[in-house]
Motif scaffolding. Structure first.
Motif, PDB file in Angstrom:
ATOM      1  N   LYS A 285       0.822  -1.215   0.000  1.00 59.14           N
ATOM      2  CA  LYS A 285       0.000   0.000   0.000  1.00 59.14           C
ATOM      3  C   LYS A 285       0.863   1.275   0.000  1.00 59.14           C
ATOM      4  O   LYS A 285       0.588   2.220  -0.730  1.00 59.14           O
ATOM      5  CB  LYS A 285      -0.914  -0.005   1.229  1.00 59.14           C
ATOM      6  N   SER A 286       1.926   1.281   0.797  1.00 58.17           N
ATOM      7  CA  SER A 286       2.792   2.462   0.876  1.00 58.17           C
ATOM      8  C   SER A 286       3.533   2.699  -0.434  1.00 58.17           C
ATOM      9  O   SER A 286       3.609   3.837  -0.926  1.00 58.17           O
ATOM     10  CB  SER A 286       3.804   2.304   2.015  1.00 58.17           C
ATOM     11  N   GLY A 287       4.099   1.638  -0.998  1.00 55.62           N
ATOM     12  CA  GLY A 287       4.841   1.779  -2.249  1.00 55.62           C
ATOM     13  C   GLY A 287       3.962   2.204  -3.405  1.00 55.62           C
ATOM     14  O   GLY A 287       4.363   3.038  -4.232  1.00 55.62           O
ATOM     15  N   ILE A 288       2.762   1.661  -3.471  1.00 54.12           N
ATOM     16  CA  ILE A 288       1.841   2.039  -4.542  1.00 54.12           C
ATOM     17  C   ILE A 288       1.412   3.491  -4.384  1.00 54.12           C
ATOM     18  O   ILE A 288       1.356   4.248  -5.364  1.00 54.12           O
ATOM     19  CB  ILE A 288       0.611   1.105  -4.542  1.00 54.12           C
ATOM     20  N   GLY A 289       1.135   3.911  -3.143  1.00 57.81           N
ATOM     21  CA  GLY A 289       0.771   5.317  -2.905  1.00 57.81           C
ATOM     22  C   GLY A 289       1.879   6.266  -3.308  1.00 57.81           C
ATOM     23  O   GLY A 289       1.639   7.311  -3.932  1.00 57.81           O
ATOM     24  N   ALA A 290       3.125   5.902  -2.969  1.00 55.94           N
ATOM     25  CA  ALA A 290       4.275   6.738  -3.339  1.00 55.94           C
ATOM     26  C   ALA A 290       4.446   6.799  -4.847  1.00 55.94           C
ATOM     27  O   ALA A 290       4.721   7.865  -5.426  1.00 55.94           O
ATOM     28  CB  ALA A 290       5.537   6.197  -2.674  1.00 55.94           C
ATOM     29  N   THR A 291       4.281   5.665  -5.522  1.00 56.50           N
ATOM     30  CA  THR A 291       4.413   5.630  -6.986  1.00 56.50           C
ATOM     31  C   THR A 291       3.348   6.490  -7.653  1.00 56.50           C
ATOM     32  O   THR A 291       3.651   7.271  -8.569  1.00 56.50           O
ATOM     33  CB  THR A 291       4.300   4.181  -7.498  1.00 56.50           C
ATOM     34  N   ASP A 292       2.113   6.368  -7.209  1.00 55.73           N
ATOM     35  CA  ASP A 292       1.038   7.180  -7.780  1.00 55.73           C
ATOM     36  C   ASP A 292       1.317   8.674  -7.617  1.00 55.73           C
ATOM     37  O   ASP A 292       1.102   9.469  -8.549  1.00 55.73           O
ATOM     38  CB  ASP A 292      -0.302   6.830  -7.124  1.00 55.73           C
ATOM     39  N   LEU A 293       1.808   9.058  -6.445  1.00 58.90           N
ATOM     40  CA  LEU A 293       2.118  10.472  -6.204  1.00 58.90           C
ATOM     41  C   LEU A 293       3.272  10.931  -7.088  1.00 58.90           C
ATOM     42  O   LEU A 293       3.213  12.018  -7.698  1.00 58.90           O
ATOM     43  CB  LEU A 293       2.453  10.690  -4.729  1.00 58.90           C
ATOM     44  N   LEU A 294       4.316  10.137  -7.192  1.00 59.37           N
ATOM     45  CA  LEU A 294       5.466  10.508  -8.018  1.00 59.37           C
ATOM     46  C   LEU A 294       5.075  10.632  -9.489  1.00 59.37           C
ATOM     47  O   LEU A 294       5.565  11.517 -10.203  1.00 59.37           O
ATOM     48  CB  LEU A 294       6.577   9.473  -7.851  1.00 59.37           C
ATOM     49  N   LYS A 295       4.198   9.764  -9.956  1.00 60.47           N
ATOM     50  CA  LYS A 295       3.726   9.864 -11.337  1.00 60.47           C
ATOM     51  C   LYS A 295       2.965  11.166 -11.569  1.00 60.47           C
ATOM     52  O   LYS A 295       3.089  11.797 -12.624  1.00 60.47           O
ATOM     53  CB  LYS A 295       2.833   8.668 -11.663  1.00 60.47           C
ATOM     54  N   LYS A 296       2.181  11.583 -10.582  1.00 57.94           N
ATOM     55  CA  LYS A 296       1.392  12.810 -10.723  1.00 57.94           C
ATOM     56  C   LYS A 296       2.274  14.047 -10.832  1.00 57.94           C
ATOM     57  O   LYS A 296       1.903  15.021 -11.489  1.00 57.94           O
ATOM     58  CB  LYS A 296       0.432  12.953  -9.535  1.00 57.94           C
ATOM     59  N   VAL A 297       3.450  14.013 -10.165  1.00 56.34           N
ATOM     60  CA  VAL A 297       4.332  15.181 -10.242  1.00 56.34           C
ATOM     61  C   VAL A 297       5.350  15.053 -11.368  1.00 56.34           C
ATOM     62  O   VAL A 297       6.222  15.918 -11.531  1.00 56.34           O
ATOM     63  CB  VAL A 297       5.047  15.434  -8.892  1.00 56.34           C
ATOM     64  N   GLY A 298       5.275  13.973 -12.143  1.00 56.97           N
ATOM     65  CA  GLY A 298       6.082  13.871 -13.355  1.00 56.97           C
ATOM     66  C   GLY A 298       7.383  13.123 -13.236  1.00 56.97           C
ATOM     67  O   GLY A 298       8.195  13.134 -14.179  1.00 56.97           O
ATOM     68  N   ALA A 299       7.621  12.443 -12.115  1.00 57.07           N
ATOM     69  CA  ALA A 299       8.882  11.708 -11.963  1.00 57.07           C
ATOM     70  C   ALA A 299       8.868  10.402 -12.760  1.00 57.07           C
ATOM     71  O   ALA A 299       7.809   9.853 -13.062  1.00 57.07           O
ATOM     72  CB  ALA A 299       9.133  11.407 -10.488  1.00 57.07           C
ATOM     73  N   GLU A 300      10.046   9.916 -13.084  1.00 55.79           N
ATOM     74  CA  GLU A 300      10.188   8.585 -13.673  1.00 55.79           C
ATOM     75  C   GLU A 300      10.330   7.586 -12.529  1.00 55.79           C
ATOM     76  O   GLU A 300      11.149   7.794 -11.626  1.00 55.79           O
ATOM     77  CB  GLU A 300      11.429   8.536 -14.573  1.00 55.79           C
ATOM     78  N   VAL A 301       9.539   6.522 -12.541  1.00 52.75           N
ATOM     79  CA  VAL A 301       9.462   5.635 -11.377  1.00 52.75           C
ATOM     80  C   VAL A 301       9.803   4.187 -11.727  1.00 52.75           C
ATOM     81  O   VAL A 301       9.345   3.657 -12.739  1.00 52.75           O
ATOM     82  CB  VAL A 301       8.060   5.678 -10.728  1.00 52.75           C
ATOM     83  N   ILE A 302      10.612   3.582 -10.869  1.00 54.27           N
ATOM     84  CA  ILE A 302      10.873   2.150 -10.904  1.00 54.27           C
ATOM     85  C   ILE A 302      10.385   1.571  -9.572  1.00 54.27           C
ATOM     86  O   ILE A 302      10.762   2.063  -8.506  1.00 54.27           O
ATOM     87  CB  ILE A 302      12.377   1.847 -11.063  1.00 54.27           C
ATOM     88  N   ILE A 303       9.543   0.547  -9.623  1.00 54.83           N
ATOM     89  CA  ILE A 303       9.126  -0.145  -8.400  1.00 54.83           C
ATOM     90  C   ILE A 303      10.017  -1.369  -8.213  1.00 54.83           C
ATOM     91  O   ILE A 303      10.183  -2.171  -9.137  1.00 54.83           O
ATOM     92  CB  ILE A 303       7.653  -0.586  -8.465  1.00 54.83           C
ATOM     93  N   TYR A 304      10.574  -1.484  -7.002  1.00 54.71           N
ATOM     94  CA  TYR A 304      11.389  -2.659  -6.690  1.00 54.71           C
ATOM     95  C   TYR A 304      10.775  -3.422  -5.526  1.00 54.71           C
ATOM     96  O   TYR A 304      10.384  -2.833  -4.506  1.00 54.71           O
ATOM     97  CB  TYR A 304      12.819  -2.264  -6.332  1.00 54.71           C
ATOM     98  N   ASP A 305      10.693  -4.740  -5.659  1.00 54.35           N
ATOM     99  CA  ASP A 305      10.263  -5.605  -4.564  1.00 54.35           C
ATOM    100  C   ASP A 305      11.126  -6.859  -4.571  1.00 54.35           C
ATOM    101  O   ASP A 305      11.303  -7.477  -5.622  1.00 54.35           O
ATOM    102  CB  ASP A 305       8.776  -5.975  -4.716  1.00 54.35           C
ATOM    103  N   GLY A 306      11.679  -7.202  -3.420  1.00 48.62           N
ATOM    104  CA  GLY A 306      12.573  -8.357  -3.330  1.00 48.62           C
ATOM    105  C   GLY A 306      11.871  -9.690  -3.458  1.00 48.62           C
ATOM    106  O   GLY A 306      12.535 -10.724  -3.598  1.00 48.62           O
TER     107      GLY A 306
END
Length: 454
Positions: free
Chosen positions: A15-36
């Motif tokens: 939930k935290s990682g998805i929320g952060a990714t959604d926010l970063l996308k809204k402000v225009g950042a390029e995002v990579i999600i990593y999960d071990g």
């Protein structure tokens, strides 16, 4: 910061990682999600996002080549800051933020932030309702269940945010600066993560590290750790106390709750004008009063909200009365101090359900709290044997071992007599047997209510 120039690695796909990714996308950042966890599916991770366009997902191993190309990492609070891949990112000189720092930097408006070992959720929910009854736009976020990152983008200068902040989230703040902060109490918890009480205390108190001298922090005067730590703080301290008069602060005088601002004393409410039970909830109410007054809410709004406020789910929550046996769900009692508060709130002979994930804490003080209240202890989970050994040292021997929560509820029903209470207050985290404490509490309520249908 020009987010459009930033390549950000978000660690964790919950939930935290998805929320952060959604926010970063809204402000225009390029995002990579990593999960071990290499057993996850890339498609399942991407389908959680509001906007999955151009989001890359890496599962399993994190290569050095990825670390070398990112500008920042946003770390989910469930991942330890000393995890091997986190240390590699740190050694590479990459800034590491948490979701709270990210949301704070992007968000706008006024902010009240609440931490502590116990009472956070109730206090945050109550402050949120008080704010909502006075201000037009209020967001209640953080560890209470709604990630701060989900509201930050749409916040304005007129938004009031009330945030429940955990120690895990505070590990990765840098500029986070609440208008009002609060630390409700500090007792042993999460020592499997923080290792020592000194480290745990320092992390909790960091909620105030960036505040100005005129910005208040609300502290519990009856907590010896907080009284001692107060001398290190440079910002304005507002105390609350259930045992003695404090000024400035909130205190209990008989049944009356009073706020003193250094110049005058103001009656706020009484302990009888609330549905919340137990002295720990009186302290939660006092903390909420101190926070709300310092967020400029009138006393009459505070008083009326407290009167109407209902207990949050999973915190000494009434479930059912069956054959004059009252069942209470305190699944939120995930540590010994929280469970002690629930035990103290019981007014009937109590059958206690406890046990769960091992957070490497002692159960001695908890066992001492049984007094003449706990008549039978029903145990389950990883800590069952440890708890049994501890309570036996303290002279308590009426113990039942079970393999599941359903079996525990059944044993309680068999052993309870009219006039008793059954209390689920595990004194342990839910991990291992359940996804979270909410699931544990919901299952308890389901099993109890099923008995009504028989």
């Amino acid at each position: 910061m020009d987010w459009k120039t930033q390549k950000v690695l978000v660690a964790g796909s919950g939930k935290s990682g998805i929320g952060a990714t959604d926010l970063l996308k809204k402000v225009g950042a390029e995002v990579i999600i990593y999960d071990g966890n290499d057993k996850l599916k890339e498609e399942d991770v991407l389908n959680k996002l509001e906007n999955k366009e151009d989001v890359k997902v890496i599962l399993g191993e994190l290569e050095d080549s990825v670390i070398n190309e990112i500008d920042m990492m946003v770390l989910s609070p469930g991942i330890a800051i000393d995890a091997p891949f986190v240390l590699r990112v740190k050694e590479a000189g990459v800034p590491i933020w948490g979701e709270i720092e990210l949301a704070y930097v992007i968000g706008k408006g006024k902010l009240a932030a609440i931490t502590g070992t116990n009472g956070k959720t109730t206090t945050t929910a109550l402050v949120g309702e008080i704010m909502a009854n006075y201000y037009d736009k209020v967001d209640v976020v953080g560890n209470i269940g709604n990630p701060y990152t989900t509201t930050a983008f749409d916040s304005t200068d007129d938004t009031v945010t009330v945030a429940e902040i955990s120690s895990f989230q505070l590990e990765t703040i840098h500029t986070f600066k609440p208008d009002v902060s609060a630390v409700l109490n500090i007792t042993p918890d999460h020592l499997n993560r923080h290792y020592t009480m000194e480290c745990y205390t320092d992390v909790k108190m960091s909620i105030a590290k960036n505040q100005d001298s005129n910005q208040p922090i609300v502290l519990n005067y009856e907590d010896p750790i907080l009284r001692e730590y107060a001398g290190k703080l440079t910002n304005r301290i507002i105390w609350f106390s259930s045992k003695q008069k404090v000024n400035p602060g909130v205190y209990l005088e008989g049944k009356n709750i009073i706020y003193a601002d250094g110049k005058k004393e103001t009656f706020v409410t009484t302990t009888e004008d609330t549905t919340l039970v137990g002295i720990h909830n009186v302290e939660n109410i006092m903390a909420a009063i101190a926070i709300s007054i310092n967020m400029d809410v009138p006393v009459d709004i505070i008083r009326e909200t407290i009167r109407k406020f209902k207990a949050v789910p999973h915190r000494i929550e009434y479930v059912e009365t069956i054959n004059d046996v009252i069942y209470y769900n305190d699944s939120k009692g995930t540590n010994t101090d929280a469970s002690i508060k629930a035990i103290e709130a019981m007014s009937r002979p109590t059958i206690l359900i406890a046990g769960g994930y091992d957070k490497k804490v002692s159960f001695d003080d908890w066992a001492e709290a049984f007094g003449d209240k706990v008549k039978c202890l029903v145990l389950l989970g990883q800590t069952a044997e440890q708890i049994a050994d501890t309570v036996k040292k303290h002279g308590f021997t009426n113990i039942i071992f079970t393999e599941s929560l359903k079996e525990a509820v059944d044993e309680c029903a068999k052993n309870a007599k009219p006039g008793d209470a059954v209390l689920l207050s595990p004194a342990c985290a839910s991990w291992g047997m359940f996804d979270n404490y909410e699931q544990r509490g919901d299952m308890f309520k389901e099993y109890v209510r099923a008995m009504c249908e028989k």
